[in-house]
Design a protein around this motif. Structure first.
Motif, PDB file in Angstrom:
ATOM      1  N   ILE A 351      42.771 107.148  49.647  1.00  0.00           N
ATOM      2  CA  ILE A 351      43.118 106.447  48.409  1.00  0.00           C
ATOM      3  C   ILE A 351      44.440 106.979  47.862  1.00  0.00           C
ATOM      4  O   ILE A 351      45.340 106.209  47.492  1.00  0.00           O
ATOM      5  CB  ILE A 351      41.993 106.598  47.367  1.00  0.00           C
ATOM      6  N   THR A 436      35.762 102.426  43.308  1.00  0.00           N
ATOM      7  CA  THR A 436      35.556 102.241  44.750  1.00  0.00           C
ATOM      8  C   THR A 436      34.328 103.058  45.149  1.00  0.00           C
ATOM      9  O   THR A 436      33.912 103.969  44.420  1.00  0.00           O
ATOM     10  CB  THR A 436      36.780 102.697  45.568  1.00  0.00           C
ATOM     11  N   LEU A 450      40.444  98.351  47.972  1.00  0.00           N
ATOM     12  CA  LEU A 450      41.326  99.030  47.019  1.00  0.00           C
ATOM     13  C   LEU A 450      42.565  98.175  46.751  1.00  0.00           C
ATOM     14  O   LEU A 450      42.962  97.978  45.586  1.00  0.00           O
ATOM     15  CB  LEU A 450      41.732 100.403  47.569  1.00  0.00           C
TER      16      LEU A 450
END
Length: 671
Positions: A351, A436, A450
């Protein structure tokens, strides 16, 4: 034929038409007379038919009896040797028309051909079992006749299974032989038997091994100890010899693919923007495969799986290198005080790297601006804060059903309560929270979800300069970051070429990969294929420019030459040691030679101990031997000379739990 008697009868009847009784008796006479004439006619026809049948039977006997006699004569000669599958089929093919012709004849018990026909029919219909019995007799007779040879092979006596391998002459034979069972001794004995008993020239035997060392040991044993002038060779040496003979010169051999890949990474990447981008993306997103949390039974197991992973973000590495470069002039006394940004899991790393690579400014675990009234709850630090948008991102480690099965019940409840508290806390203070989940990773869609979520919330992506990132983080420290990856690329290309694959196969691999339901793994494979393809093409061009070949080319090109009609030694026997280490390319060359020469093939090996899978060996070529070579005989050498049978039985019981293994060890009471 009956017209004349009937005309006489009609004349008589007309003369005595005045007498009714005379007419009656005349009619009766005529009836019996006609019957008499018919009987005479039938008997005459039967005599003629019998004479004709006798002639036909005599002709059949004269035609087919010599053929049946010749059949048995040739069968007798055939049985003087071991009857291989090819010989069996050729013999049956030669005589099948006679079988068809005989089956169309009406051969009864009184037919002079009857006895010969019955013998032929029984023999032809039971040919398989007859051949098997004949071969057993041949092996037994040869064993007795040449016992003086088999009892002294390099000072050792062969056991009954080893002797069967030596004497057997099947077209394709696979010998299952464990470590310490005397494989090398058996092969040496086979060579001696062929040369001294079967009158085969050493030049007509091709003996192959996989390493120079084993080939040298085999040569020494056969030449110096058994006195047979035969030299064993390796597949690579064989391939090179075939190429030298066909080309008329020895091609240059390049044997350091790892060095080529290393030089390529260090000197060729800077000018290749496409490759730099793919490498950066691979290392940012796909290098480490996220742990399937649902497959973990505890936090401890999760920690063990990820403790060796690099959890430092790209942003941290980039800023650190920039900081060092800026302060480098401060000299040796400079102390690096910049704290690296390390996240808690591979998922959080991906991420963070995604945000950095798409130009989204963030802070990791920035202190939330509002304090909680709960004195027992520590200060709240959301995972990511998107500074330009005042948006928070939390990554929650939950399954699709909202559970945390890798935690204990108490810890799971605390974790789920914490998630709900964070959601309520954001609602209370009017801050936006994006979420998430770990199950996105299980589905392979973490980065996809995402990206979609960020775009839906108005976050703009700004493309980073991949060259700057690459040059700053990786280029000057390629050994640190790429050493294992370079080895992976070299190993992959070696396996790729050893399977005789071509450039177009990369796209086929990518096409197959896209069938994978896990999008992360699919994208990971496709990206690696793109990188490997670039390196492969450059490597092939390098070899072409330098008019060189590598070890894979030695075998692949030699196989092509043989299939294309290149002249090779007319081998009658091909013997392969340690066949379990066969690769696709070696198999292709081996089959090309065997098919071209019509040679008999004997392969000896043990699928329990394949050691060259890293070099492209395919144990399926061993376990499915008959699938690739056609009808084959499978023989066994079960006795071990290194360990006790008790130990061997224990080991085999364990290994045979693998369903792809070929069962070669019998229980002791059956041996």
């Amino acid at each position: 034929m009956l017209k004349f008697p009937l005309s006489i009868f009609a004349a008589l009847f007309s003369q005595f038409s005045t007498s009714a009784s005379l007419k009656f008796f005349t009619l009766i006479f005529a009836f019996f007379f006609i019957i008499f004439l018919c009987v005479i006619f039938i008997k005459i026809r039967k005599i003629r038919a019998d004479r004709k049948c006798a002639v036909r039977i005599d002709e059949e006997f004269k035609i087919f009896k010599p053929k049946i006699d010749l059949f048995f004569c040739e069968l007798f000669k055939l049985k003087e040797n071991f009857i291989a599958h090819r010989d069996r089929n050729a013999f049956l093919e030669k005589w099948k028309n006679l079988a068809v012709q005989l089956n169309t004849l009406d051969i009864k018990k009184n037919h002079p051909l009857h006895s010969a026909f019955v013998d032929f029919k029984n023999t032809f219909e039971n040919f398989g079992s007859l051949i098997a019995h004949s071969n057993r007799d041949f092996i037994r007779n040869q064993n007795e006749k040449y016992d003086f040879i088999f009892s002294d092979i390099d000072g050792k006596s062969l056991d009954i299974q080893q002797r069967e391998v030596v004497i057997s002459e099947e077209d394709r034979t696979l010998v299952l032989a464990g470590a310490g069972s005397g494989k090398t001794l058996t092969i040496a004995a086979k060579v001696k038997y062929l040369c001294e008993v079967r009158d085969v020239s050493p030049q007509e035997i091709l003996l192959l091994s996989f390493t120079k060392k084993s080939a040298a040991e085999m040569t020494e044993r056969i030449q110096e100890r058994l006195g047979v002038p035969l030299e064993a060779t390796t597949f690579h040496r064989l391939g090179l010899d075939i190429l030298k003979s066909d080309l008329g010169f020895r091609p240059e051999v390049f044997d350091d693919l790892e060095l080529f890949v290393k030089n390529f990474f260090e000197s060729e990447l800077s000018g290749r923007q496409e490759l730099v981008q793919k490498l950066t993306e691979y290392f940012a997103y796909y290098l480490d495969v996220p742990t399937d949390l649902e497959g973990c039974s505890s936090l401890g197991e999760l920690y063990e799986r990820e403790k060796s992973c690099d959890l430092e973000t790209l942003k941290s590495k980039f800023e650190k290198e920039k900081f060092i470069e800026k302060h480098r002039e401060e000299g040796a006394g400079f102390l690096l005080t910049l704290k690296g940004e390390r996240v808690k899991s591979i998922e959080e790393t991906k991420i963070a790297n995604f945000l950095f690579m798409h130009g989204v400014n963030y802070e990791y675990e920035k202190l939330y601006p509002f304090e909680s009234d709960d004195p027992f709850r520590k200060s709240y630090r959301p995972d990511f804060y998107l500074t330009d948008y005042d948006i928070y991102v939390e990554h929650f480690g939950v399954s699709k059903d909202g559970r945390v099965p890798w935690l204990s019940q108490i810890e799971e409840k605390k974790y789920l309560d914490g998630i709900e508290w964070k959601r309520n806390f954001h609602r209370m203070h009017g801050t936006k929270l994006l979420e998430t989940y770990s199950y996105y990773t299980r589905q392979g869609v973490l980065l996809e979800r995402l990206e979609s979520m960020l775009l839906e919330n108005g976050i703009e992506f700004k493309t980073k300069d991949f060259n700057e990132i690459f040059e700053t983080i990786y280029a000057k420290k390629s050994e640190k970051y790429f050493s294992e990856f370079m080895k992976l690329c070299a190993a992959f290309i070696t396996l790729f070429k050893s399977s005789n694959l071509r450039e177009e196969n990369f796209e086929l691999f990518k096409k197959d990969s896209r069938q994978n339901e896990n999008k992360f793994m699919s994208e990971r494979t496709c990206l690696f294929m793109d990188i490997a393809k670039i390196i492969f093409v450059e490597y092939q061009n390098y070899l072409a420019r330098n008019k060189a070949i590598d070890f894979s080319d030695m075998i692949n090109l030699a196989a092509e030459k043989v299939r294309g009609g290149a002249r090779i030694q007319n081998y009658k026997y091909v013997i392969v040691d340690e066949y379990q280490d066969i690769s696709k390319s070696r198999f292709t060359l081996l089959k090309a030679i065997v098919d071209e020469c019509g040679a008999k093939l004997l392969c000896v090996g043990d699928d329990w101990q394949s050691i060259y899978r890293f070099a492209g060996s395919d144990v399926g070529l061993f376990t499915e031997f008959e699938k690739y070579f056609g009808f084959s005989s499978v023989l066994k050498i079960e006795r071990t000379y290194r360990n006790s049978q008790d130990l061997l039985d224990e080991a085999s019981a364990f290994v045979l739990k693998n369903p792809v293994q070929l069962k070669k060890i019998s229980s002791r009471k059956n041996t």
